[in-house]
Scaffold this active site. Structure first.
Site, PDB file in Angstrom:
ATOM      1  N   GLY A 105       0.864  11.078   8.279  1.00  0.00           N
ATOM      2  CA  GLY A 105      -0.392  11.972   8.071  1.00  0.00           C
ATOM      3  C   GLY A 105      -0.548  13.111   8.832  1.00  0.00           C
ATOM      4  O   GLY A 105      -1.354  13.957   8.341  1.00  0.00           O
TER       5      GLY A 105
ATOM      6  N   ASP B  65      -4.032  10.012   3.296  1.00  0.00           N
ATOM      7  CA  ASP B  65      -3.758   9.491   2.080  1.00  0.00           C
ATOM      8  C   ASP B  65      -4.738   8.297   1.888  1.00  0.00           C
ATOM      9  O   ASP B  65      -5.292   7.775   2.747  1.00  0.00           O
ATOM     10  CB  ASP B  65      -2.600   8.725   2.086  1.00  0.00           C
ATOM     11  CG  ASP B  65      -2.308   7.483   2.738  1.00  0.00           C
ATOM     12  OD1 ASP B  65      -2.559   7.532   3.926  1.00  0.00           O
ATOM     13  OD2 ASP B  65      -1.862   6.514   2.167  1.00  0.00           O
TER      14      ASP B  65
ATOM     15  N   GLU C  47      -1.327  13.850  16.266  1.00  0.00           N
ATOM     16  CA  GLU C  47      -1.778  13.121  15.084  1.00  0.00           C
ATOM     17  C   GLU C  47      -2.660  13.483  14.226  1.00  0.00           C
ATOM     18  O   GLU C  47      -3.495  14.772  14.303  1.00  0.00           O
ATOM     19  CB  GLU C  47      -2.689  11.849  16.136  1.00  0.00           C
ATOM     20  CG  GLU C  47      -1.720  10.887  16.521  1.00  0.00           C
ATOM     21  CD  GLU C  47      -1.620   9.669  15.427  1.00  0.00           C
ATOM     22  OE1 GLU C  47      -1.651  10.062  14.102  1.00  0.00           O
ATOM     23  OE2 GLU C  47      -1.146   8.522  15.559  1.00  0.00           O
ATOM     24  N   ASP C  48      -2.810  12.900  13.104  1.00  0.00           N
ATOM     25  CA  ASP C  48      -3.948  13.321  12.093  1.00  0.00           C
ATOM     26  C   ASP C  48      -5.389  12.707  12.411  1.00  0.00           C
ATOM     27  O   ASP C  48      -6.005  13.412  12.307  1.00  0.00           O
ATOM     28  CB  ASP C  48      -3.392  12.627  10.516  1.00  0.00           C
ATOM     29  CG  ASP C  48      -3.105  11.219  10.537  1.00  0.00           C
ATOM     30  OD1 ASP C  48      -2.915  10.760  11.745  1.00  0.00           O
ATOM     31  OD2 ASP C  48      -2.865  10.694   9.730  1.00  0.00           O
TER      32      ASP C  48
ATOM     33  N   ARG D 194      -2.804  13.341  -0.035  1.00  0.00           N
ATOM     34  CA  ARG D 194      -2.323  14.034   1.221  1.00  0.00           C
ATOM     35  C   ARG D 194      -2.220  15.514   1.010  1.00  0.00           C
ATOM     36  O   ARG D 194      -2.156  16.332   1.838  1.00  0.00           O
ATOM     37  CB  ARG D 194      -1.017  13.517   1.607  1.00  0.00           C
ATOM     38  CG  ARG D 194      -0.758  11.906   2.123  1.00  0.00           C
ATOM     39  CD  ARG D 194       0.520  11.733   2.565  1.00  0.00           C
ATOM     40  NE  ARG D 194       0.745  10.311   2.830  1.00  0.00           N
ATOM     41  CZ  ARG D 194       0.600   9.673   3.876  1.00  0.00           C
ATOM     42  NH1 ARG D 194      -0.298  10.140   4.728  1.00  0.00           N
ATOM     43  NH2 ARG D 194       0.884   8.358   3.999  1.00  0.00           N
TER      44      ARG D 194
ATOM     45  N   ASP E 227      -8.361   6.299  15.146  1.00  0.00           N
ATOM     46  CA  ASP E 227      -9.333   5.524  14.585  1.00  0.00           C
ATOM     47  C   ASP E 227      -9.676   4.312  15.706  1.00  0.00           C
ATOM     48  O   ASP E 227     -10.272   4.860  16.690  1.00  0.00           O
ATOM     49  CB  ASP E 227      -8.846   4.971  13.305  1.00  0.00           C
ATOM     50  CG  ASP E 227      -9.949   4.003  12.588  1.00  0.00           C
ATOM     51  OD1 ASP E 227     -10.977   4.093  13.050  1.00  0.00           O
ATOM     52  OD2 ASP E 227      -9.749   3.101  11.701  1.00  0.00           O
TER      53      ASP E 227
ATOM     54  N   PHE F 108     -14.355   6.691   5.928  1.00  0.00           N
ATOM     55  CA  PHE F 108     -12.832   6.860   5.696  1.00  0.00           C
ATOM     56  C   PHE F 108     -12.640   7.987   4.857  1.00  0.00           C
ATOM     57  O   PHE F 108     -13.363   8.556   4.060  1.00  0.00           O
ATOM     58  CB  PHE F 108     -12.450   5.563   4.504  1.00  0.00           C
ATOM     59  CG  PHE F 108     -10.801   5.727   4.105  1.00  0.00           C
ATOM     60  CD1 PHE F 108     -10.016   5.038   4.951  1.00  0.00           C
ATOM     61  CD2 PHE F 108     -10.478   6.376   2.822  1.00  0.00           C
ATOM     62  CE1 PHE F 108      -8.804   5.316   4.503  1.00  0.00           C
ATOM     63  CE2 PHE F 108      -9.091   6.434   2.688  1.00  0.00           C
ATOM     64  CZ  PHE F 108      -8.214   5.718   3.390  1.00  0.00           C
ATOM     65  N   VAL F 109     -11.559   8.903   5.450  1.00  0.00           N
ATOM     66  CA  VAL F 109     -11.376  10.160   4.978  1.00  0.00           C
ATOM     67  C   VAL F 109      -9.904  10.463   4.353  1.00  0.00           C
ATOM     68  O   VAL F 109      -8.973   9.720   4.480  1.00  0.00           O
ATOM     69  CB  VAL F 109     -11.410  11.253   6.034  1.00  0.00           C
ATOM     70  CG1 VAL F 109     -13.109  11.264   6.462  1.00  0.00           C
ATOM     71  CG2 VAL F 109     -10.585  10.790   7.166  1.00  0.00           C
TER      72      VAL F 109
HETATM   73  P1  5GP Z   1      -5.738   3.472  14.433  1.00  0.00           P
HETATM   74  O1  5GP Z   1      -4.231   2.672  14.817  1.00  0.00           O
HETATM   75  O2  5GP Z   1      -6.198   4.552  15.611  1.00  0.00           O
HETATM   76  O3  5GP Z   1      -6.724   2.489  14.278  1.00  0.00           O
HETATM   77  O4  5GP Z   1      -5.595   4.165  13.283  1.00  0.00           O
HETATM   78  C1  5GP Z   1      -4.523   5.387  13.089  1.00  0.00           C
HETATM   79  C2  5GP Z   1      -4.093   5.520  11.815  1.00  0.00           C
HETATM   80  O5  5GP Z   1      -4.840   4.738  10.659  1.00  0.00           O
HETATM   81  C3  5GP Z   1      -3.874   6.817  11.262  1.00  0.00           C
HETATM   82  O6  5GP Z   1      -2.963   7.557  11.903  1.00  0.00           O
HETATM   83  C4  5GP Z   1      -3.975   6.746   9.753  1.00  0.00           C
HETATM   84  O7  5GP Z   1      -2.759   6.594   9.279  1.00  0.00           O
HETATM   85  C5  5GP Z   1      -4.805   5.451   9.563  1.00  0.00           C
HETATM   86  N1  5GP Z   1      -6.438   5.843   9.392  1.00  0.00           N
HETATM   87  C6  5GP Z   1      -7.342   5.531  10.370  1.00  0.00           C
HETATM   88  N2  5GP Z   1      -8.542   6.088   9.656  1.00  0.00           N
HETATM   89  C7  5GP Z   1      -8.254   6.563   8.578  1.00  0.00           C
HETATM   90  C8  5GP Z   1      -9.138   7.174   7.501  1.00  0.00           C
HETATM   91  O8  5GP Z   1     -10.275   7.581   7.751  1.00  0.00           O
HETATM   92  N3  5GP Z   1      -8.493   7.708   6.493  1.00  0.00           N
HETATM   93  C9  5GP Z   1      -7.151   7.609   6.513  1.00  0.00           C
HETATM   94  N4  5GP Z   1      -6.506   8.007   5.055  1.00  0.00           N
HETATM   95  N5  5GP Z   1      -6.142   7.016   7.279  1.00  0.00           N
HETATM   96  C10 5GP Z   1      -6.906   6.527   8.440  1.00  0.00           C
HETATM   97 MG    MG Z   2      -1.624   9.014  12.129  1.00  0.00          MG
HETATM   98 MG    MG Z   3      -2.099   6.133   5.738  1.00  0.00          MG
END
Ligand code: 5GP
Ligand code: MG
Ligand code: MG
Length: 180
Positions: free
Chosen positions: A47, A163, A102-103, A169, A106, A156-157
């Site tokens: 990401g 993606d 990081e992208d 992407r 969440d 969700f984005v």
């Molecule tokens: P976390 O581990 O913080 O819950 O989630 C992180 C990962 O989940 C991010 O690096 C990404 O890959 C995915 N993710 C979380 N929220 C989103 C979102 O809104 N859109 C997308 N495309 N991926 C997300």
């Molecule tokens: Mg990420």
């Molecule tokens: Mg993903």
């Protein structure tokens, strides 16, 4: 204009020029803070590839770059909960100043997993740069997030590296799930 990816509709959310503006400001901050150090940027694939590339172009201190590949989503719009490390850090980061790129953060699960891995390699310091942060979703303890592009709601984005089912992407702007 809304776009459709597979079965879902997405609406325009953050335009590229706004991403550029924020990225430039984060770059300026990093340049000031790392003037006398040689940081190692660790991009979290997949990401972060676009944000990493654009951020690096704003950084003018001497630095190194590397990547790690983690996956927590395996399709769909909800996190699977288990994280797999698909590519590990391929350099010695002991006593180095690390900036994780990081992208999106969440729940923070991915980042807390990565922080444990990186701490075990005994770097001198760790800072975190993320393009997007969902503050209301954050449940894991990840400490302070040093550089944040945009704080967003729990939507969700896609786009700009992010993606939906592997698609989107390449989009220059960021879109969010359209709920009508
Ligand atoms: P976390 O581990 O913080 O819950 O989630 C992180 C990962 O989940 C991010 O690096 C990404 O890959 C995915 N993710 C979380 N929220 C989103 C979102 O809104 N859109 C997308 N495309 N991926 C997300
Ligand atoms: Mg990420
Ligand atoms: Mg993903």
């Amino acid at each position: 204009m809304n776009i459709t990816i597979n079965d879902k509709d997405f609406e325009p959310f953050i335009e590229h020029h706004l991403i550029e503006k924020r990225t430039r400001l984060i770059g300026i901050q990093i340049n000031l803070e790392y003037e006398k150090r040689v940081p190692v940027f660790i991009g979290v694939l997949n990401g972060s590839f676009m944000f990493m590339a654009d951020l690096m172009k704003e950084v003018n201190v001497s630095c190194e770059t590397t990547f790690v590949k983690l996956a927590s989503y395996h399709g769909g719009t909800a996190s699977s909960g288990n994280i797999t490390e698909e590519l590990s850090i391929a350099m010695n980061i002991k006593n180095r100043d690390i900036i994780i790129v990081e992208d999106i953060i969440d729940t923070g699960r991915t980042l807390s997993f990565l922080l444990e891995k990186i701490k075990a390699l005994e770097p001198a310091s760790i800072k975190i740069a993320t393009l997007l942060l969902k503050p209301d979703a954050l449940t894991f303890d990840v400490g302070e997030i040093d550089y944040v592009g945009f704080e967003i709601a729990n939507d969700f984005v896609v786009g700009y590296g992010l993606d939906y089912d592997g698609l989107g992407r390449n989009l220059k702007d960021i879109y969010r799930l359209y709920v009508g």
